[in-house]
Scaffold this active site. Structure first.
Site, mmCIF file in Angstrom:
data_model
loop_
_atom_site.group_PDB
_atom_site.id
_atom_site.type_symbol
_atom_site.label_atom_id
_atom_site.label_comp_id
_atom_site.label_asym_id
_atom_site.label_seq_id
_atom_site.Cartn_x
_atom_site.Cartn_y
_atom_site.Cartn_z
ATOM 1 N N THR B 72 0.827 -1.205 0.000
ATOM 2 C CA THR B 72 0.000 0.000 0.000
ATOM 3 C C THR B 72 0.864 1.260 0.000
ATOM 4 O O THR B 72 0.587 2.215 -0.726
ATOM 5 C CB THR B 72 -0.934 -0.004 1.234
ATOM 6 O OG1 THR B 72 -1.816 -1.125 1.128
ATOM 7 C CG2 THR B 72 -1.756 1.269 1.315
ATOM 8 N N ASN B 153 -6.366 -9.154 -7.421
ATOM 9 C CA ASN B 153 -6.334 -9.865 -6.143
ATOM 10 C C ASN B 153 -7.583 -10.708 -5.897
ATOM 11 O O ASN B 153 -7.532 -11.707 -5.199
ATOM 12 C CB ASN B 153 -6.137 -8.879 -4.998
ATOM 13 C CG ASN B 153 -7.095 -7.713 -5.057
ATOM 14 O OD1 ASN B 153 -7.201 -7.038 -6.082
ATOM 15 N ND2 ASN B 153 -7.815 -7.478 -3.983
ATOM 16 N N GLN B 181 0.014 -9.266 -6.241
ATOM 17 C CA GLN B 181 -0.469 -10.648 -6.372
ATOM 18 C C GLN B 181 0.321 -11.422 -7.427
ATOM 19 O O GLN B 181 0.343 -12.646 -7.410
ATOM 20 C CB GLN B 181 -1.960 -10.665 -6.745
ATOM 21 C CG GLN B 181 -2.872 -10.043 -5.716
ATOM 22 C CD GLN B 181 -3.034 -10.899 -4.468
ATOM 23 O OE1 GLN B 181 -2.845 -12.115 -4.497
ATOM 24 N NE2 GLN B 181 -3.374 -10.268 -3.364
ATOM 25 N N CYS B 327 -21.491 -8.467 3.109
ATOM 26 C CA CYS B 327 -21.604 -8.761 4.534
ATOM 27 C C CYS B 327 -20.269 -8.821 5.240
ATOM 28 O O CYS B 327 -20.198 -8.711 6.448
ATOM 29 C CB CYS B 327 -22.342 -10.071 4.743
ATOM 30 S SG CYS B 327 -24.089 -9.861 4.484
#
Lengths: 139, 393
Positions: B72, B153, B181, B327
């Site tokens: 990141t 990813n 990745q 969720c």
């Protein structure tokens, strides 16, 4: 350090109802035994619930449900089914006062972001009661 | 219960060899590489050796490697570093990326939009491959940087990096790729790929969490995000994380050595898993591209069930996976990647990602499939959505 832990995202009670849900509709043939039906939510949001109630003498004496949704949605519908039927049923009047918070309390709490799921349960119930009352009116 | 870890796309365990190689750098070779004394100089020498090894693997110069604190951070540095170059001159400009990027790219782009930069978010096709004609048309005179990931990813889709680089360079623009990745499985030869900047993440290649690399061609100037003691040629200050740097070099070395063989093994295993799911569970959809796909990625949507429920039931059987369902996200929105490939909300909610790894065996895959064959039908039995789907053909 324990490598194989039992850490779980939800409370023990949520896990119990999610892994062993109670009173879901196993067989479509059962539907005819129920006289109220409600459905809330939609697939787009990721939560959809159906609720069937069997009312006799203004008392809900049995229920069935189906839920598409996450673990807390499944567990909260199962818990609601238990709450309604555990003392040989519940008066419609009282059932109408049940809130999402009541379900959540019995589940030992839910993560903040999941609270909307349990609110769907009592909405589905209200829809089912409404449907039952309409059925009565229309004979 | 044995843990079957099928979430290597989230993070990987540190390799034994990597751990062994880097352990002495915690308390034996602990010097600050910036120090003038011997204890510091020993550490510096070892960091230089590691940098040299990595440069060889990336086919670049040593000074083109910047060690950072994560994938990141590398991405933030690449994008904001370019944006800040302009901002300090009182100028703005244009960036290009695409819709299935990791949040590290998308959120950074959204942030620079707030600072007044313009960003184009390219569409992808149903397999997740960026639309090259859209890219061609999107490049403007004031385009400062194009950032397009190497491999996705979530769905494992591999982008045509060389072609993308060509298009961008024909217009004389800069190209950054997020290779977090891809590093473990695909070529990371920067010259062959034609990238100007490339992000690598230690956590995805059996090395440390909190470690990353930004490859940056030496003619590119980046305004630093972290100011201080002028480490990494002034581009990224902060005392070097010697153990993490040693670990990165070792991890890349092993991955390069084993890449070809491991790719073949995992590709077979992945195809086996996909085939069994498709053959033995009704109403499923494999997401992404079956060919241009990371060898360790299986992403599947199960009609009529919700991903978090599947994930947690798999978890109870010792199987670790991830989901694109809303969720399990903080935003309550399903995977932006799956939606960008044209999947319905419903199918995005029902998605599960399995990412295999170096220790994954056929036996583990068989165990997983057998559990899925129980979990999916049960969840469908209690699902209010299944009956309609099943009868609709």
């Amino acid at each position: 350090m324990k490598l194989e832990g039992n850490d779980w995202f939800y409370s023990k009670e949520v896990k119990k109802h999610f892994m062993k849900p109670q009173k879901f509709l196993k067989n479509e043939n059962e539907i005819k035994n129920f006289n109220g039906y409600g459905k809330v939510g939609n697939m787009k949001c990721g939560d959809m619930m159906e609720f069937w109630i069997k009312v006799k003498n203004d008392k809900i004496i049995d229920v069935r449900w189906k839920t598409f949704g996450c673990a807390s949605a499944i567990a909260s519908t199962s818990m609601l089914a238990k709450m309604l039927t555990e003392k040989k049923g519940m008066k419609i009047e009282k059932a109408l006062t049940l809130t999402g918070t009541d379900i959540m309390k019995r589940l030992g709490g839910l993560p903040k972001i999941k609270i909307h799921c349990s609110i769907l349960g009592d909405q589905a119930l209200r829809e089912a009661i409404k449907n039952y009352l309409e059925n009565q009116k229309n004979g | 219960m044995k843990t079957i870890y099928l979430d290597h796309g989230s993070t990987t365990p540190v390799r034994k060899e990597v751990l062994k190689e880097s352990l002495p750098y915690f308390s034996k070779i602990y010097g600050n590489p910036s120090s003038f004394h011997t204890t510091g100089l020993i550490a510096k020498k070892e960091i230089n050796k590691a940098r040299k090894k990595i440069a060889k693997i990336l086919n670049c110069e040593e000074e083109e490697i910047i060690f950072t604190g994560s994938g990141t951070e590398s991405i933030n540095l690449a994008i904001k570093g370019i944006a800040l170059n302009e901002l300090v001159k009182g100028k703005k400009g244009h960036f290009i990326t695409q819709k299935t990027e990791h949040d590290a790219v998308l959120e950074t782009m959204k942030w620079i939009e707030k600072l007044g930069f313009e960003v184009t978010y390219l569409n992808v096709d149903e397999k997740g491959i960026v639309k090259l004609d859209e890219l061609k048309n999107a490049i403007r005179d004031d385009t400062l940087l194009v950032s397009i990931m190497y491999a996705n990813n979530e769905i494992g889709t591999i982008q045509p990096i060389k072609k993308i680089a060509q298009i961008i360079h024909e217009k004389g623009k800069l190209f950054h790729t997020d290779a977090c990745q891809a590093t473990e499985y695909l070529s990371i030869n920067t010259k062959k790929l034609g990238v100007d900047m490339m992000t690598i993440n230690g956590s995805k290649i059996y090395s440390y969490k909190g470690s990353g690399i930004l490859f940056k061609k030496k003619n590119i100037k980046l305004t630093p995000l972290i100011h201080g003691g002028h480490q990494e040629r002034g581009t990224r200050s902060g005392t070097e994380n010697t153990p993490a740097i040693i670990a990165l070099a070792k991890a890349l070395e092993i991955s390069e050595k084993e890449k070809k063989k491991e790719n073949e093994r995992l590709t077979k295993l992945r195809n086996y898993m996909i085939k069994r799911i498709e053959n033995e569970i009704e109403k499923v959809k494999i997401n992404g591209d079956k060919k241009n796909r990371l060898p360790n990625n299986v992403n599947v949507s199960f009609y009529g069930v919700e991903g978090e429920s599947i994930l947690l039931r798999l978890n109870e059987e010792g199987i670790r996976a991830s989901t694109g369902s809303a969720c399990s996200s903080q935003s309550l929105e399903p995977s932006h990647v799956l939606l960008a490939t044209g999947l319905t909300h419903e199918l995005a909610h029902g998605s599960i990602r399995f990412t295999l790894g170096k220790n994954t065996t056929k036996k583990e895959i068989d165990y997983t499939i057998n559990k899925l064959k129980k979990i999916i039908p049960f969840l469908r039995t209690i699902s209010s959505a299944w009956k309609k789907i099943k009868t609709k053909r």
